[in-house]
Scaffold this active site. Structure first.
Site, PDB file in Angstrom:
ATOM      1  N   HIS A  34       0.862  -1.185   0.000  1.00 14.66           N
ATOM      2  CA  HIS A  34       0.000   0.000   0.000  1.00 14.66           C
ATOM      3  C   HIS A  34       0.898   1.235   0.000  1.00 14.66           C
ATOM      4  O   HIS A  34       2.130   1.114  -0.070  1.00 14.66           O
ATOM      5  CB  HIS A  34      -0.944  -0.027   1.202  1.00 14.66           C
ATOM      6  CG  HIS A  34      -0.261  -0.282   2.517  1.00 14.66           C
ATOM      7  ND1 HIS A  34       0.613   0.617   3.101  1.00 14.66           N
ATOM      8  CD2 HIS A  34      -0.292  -1.353   3.349  1.00 14.66           C
ATOM      9  CE1 HIS A  34       1.059   0.128   4.242  1.00 14.66           C
ATOM     10  NE2 HIS A  34       0.535  -1.083   4.415  1.00 14.66           N
ATOM     11  N   GLY A  36       1.788   3.158   2.261  1.00 14.71           N
ATOM     12  CA  GLY A  36       2.758   3.203   3.359  1.00 14.71           C
ATOM     13  C   GLY A  36       4.066   2.546   2.940  1.00 14.71           C
ATOM     14  O   GLY A  36       5.154   3.093   3.134  1.00 14.71           O
ATOM     15  N   HIS A  37       3.953   1.371   2.324  1.00 14.60           N
ATOM     16  CA  HIS A  37       5.151   0.697   1.815  1.00 14.60           C
ATOM     17  C   HIS A  37       5.829   1.549   0.743  1.00 14.60           C
ATOM     18  O   HIS A  37       7.053   1.658   0.702  1.00 14.60           O
ATOM     19  CB  HIS A  37       4.779  -0.652   1.186  1.00 14.60           C
ATOM     20  CG  HIS A  37       4.203  -1.654   2.139  1.00 14.60           C
ATOM     21  ND1 HIS A  37       2.922  -2.130   2.038  1.00 14.60           N
ATOM     22  CD2 HIS A  37       4.740  -2.293   3.211  1.00 14.60           C
ATOM     23  CE1 HIS A  37       2.690  -3.020   2.988  1.00 14.60           C
ATOM     24  NE2 HIS A  37       3.773  -3.135   3.720  1.00 14.60           N
ATOM     25  N   GLN A  61       6.637 -15.187  12.394  1.00 18.44           N
ATOM     26  CA  GLN A  61       6.287 -14.039  13.230  1.00 18.44           C
ATOM     27  C   GLN A  61       4.798 -13.930  13.509  1.00 18.44           C
ATOM     28  O   GLN A  61       4.344 -12.976  14.135  1.00 18.44           O
ATOM     29  CB  GLN A  61       6.816 -12.743  12.626  1.00 18.44           C
ATOM     30  CG  GLN A  61       6.110 -12.255  11.381  1.00 18.44           C
ATOM     31  CD  GLN A  61       6.851 -11.089  10.748  1.00 18.44           C
ATOM     32  OE1 GLN A  61       7.920 -11.244  10.175  1.00 18.44           O
ATOM     33  NE2 GLN A  61       6.285  -9.898  10.871  1.00 18.44           N
ATOM     34  N   LYS A 149       5.866   3.037  12.007  1.00 14.53           N
ATOM     35  CA  LYS A 149       4.571   2.488  12.422  1.00 14.53           C
ATOM     36  C   LYS A 149       4.783   1.287  13.341  1.00 14.53           C
ATOM     37  O   LYS A 149       4.075   1.122  14.328  1.00 14.53           O
ATOM     38  CB  LYS A 149       3.770   2.070  11.206  1.00 14.53           C
ATOM     39  CG  LYS A 149       2.626   1.179  11.569  1.00 14.53           C
ATOM     40  CD  LYS A 149       1.567   1.154  10.533  1.00 14.53           C
ATOM     41  CE  LYS A 149       0.465   0.236  10.981  1.00 14.53           C
ATOM     42  NZ  LYS A 149       0.918  -1.166  10.996  1.00 14.53           N
TER      43      LYS A 149
END
Ligand code: AMP
Length: 281
Positions: A34, A36-37, A61, A149
């Site tokens: 998205h 953000g990436h 994870q 984030k």
């Protein structure tokens, strides 16, 4: 754009890049890319000559199988996003390549992983430190970019690189947000319309806290209470934790005079969202 699926393939490309004297940056992701990436990619293109994005939904994870299964996967679209974003190479290994049957070595983080997300997600950060070490080994970058984030993750990765002499410069990248303040996340697509409308309360709560701090309120407990009240007033949010901590040690602080960071995790239905706000002048 080059596409690699194995460590030797990624490593030989990386070696060629570095032999030309070019700086290589890696942007590790779990895909479902998205904006953000893309912000990390854009920053990487400014500070490095070549950019490699890794795409791998890391089973190690995920502390819950259901979360791993529900995690969005969109490799074809992700490759288009990378191509359009000017990425030079993508490293997208399979789980079998990363963790063959006889896999047995893990990288164990220290005290930074014992707080906040740590107790809520047993094994999560060991999964992160293990996969980041492997991704660095395969891509051999000069620089790696991680989003603020995931503030605790960024702190743990910095510690990992220092402790294990990995020789990679870690760059933290600012949080990218939607129009209403919600931190961009691959998990946001799983919110219902009502949950999505409500989810902006998380960043609004952090906003209330930092506004109070700038106005002179320096008691961490009061800042936390003000933020908590707003989140508690929302219909869909279930607060998991909301803490004010030292920006480096991540230990709780009472006096926020010299700044720190407020971190929050909240559930909207079965979607878990995290966010944070750095308090600094
Ligand atoms: P993920 O695919 O969720 O593991 O994220 C890959 C990288 O992108 C991590 O370093 C994240 O911190 C970063 N990232 C994800 N969402 C954002 C965002 N909204 N703003 C800044 N960085 C982000």
């Amino acid at each position: 754009m080059e596409l690699f699926a194995t460590p030797p393939a990624a490593r030989s490309w990386s070696a060629k890049v570095r032999s030309r004297g070019e700086l290589l940056a890696v942007v590790p992701t779990m895909g479902a890319l998205h904006d953000g990436h893309l912000g990390l990619v854009r920053q990487a293109k400014v500070i490095a000559d070549r950019v490699i994005v890794t795409i791998f939904v890391n089973p190690l994870q995920f502390n819950e199988a259901a979360d791993f299964d529900a995690y969005p996967r969109a490799i074809e679209g992700d490759l288009d996003v990378c191509r359009d974003g000017g990425v030079d190479a993508v490293y997208a290994p399979t789980a079998a390549t990363m963790y063959p049957a006889n896999f047995q070595t893990h990288v164990q983080p220290g005290a930074l992983a014992d707080r906040l997300e740590g107790p809520m997600r047993p094994g999560h950060f060991a999964g992160v430190t293990t996969v980041v070490t492997k991704l660095f080994a395969a891509t051999q970058p000069d620089i790696a970019l991680f989003g603020q984030k995931d503030y605790q993750q960024l702190a743990i990765v910095r510690q990992l690189v220092a402790d294990l002499d990995l020789g990679v410069t870690i760059v933290g990248s600012p949080i990218r947000r939607e129009f209403d303040g919600l931190a961009m996340s691959s998990r946001n697509v799983r919110l219902t319309a009502n949950q999505r409308a409500d989810a902006a309360v998380v960043s609004r709560a952090l906003g209330v806290a930092i506004t109070s701090w700038h106005a002179g309120e320096h008691r961490a407990s009061t800042l936390v209470e003000r933020a908590r009240a707003l989140i508690d007033s929302s219909q869909h949010a279930q607060l998991e934790y909301l803490e004010f901590v030292d920006a480096v040690t991540l230990e709780s602080v009472d006096d926020a005079t010299n700044g720190g960071v407020m971190l929050v995790a909240a559930w909207f239905g079965d979607v878990r969202l995290i966010d944070n706000q750095i308090f600094a002048r």
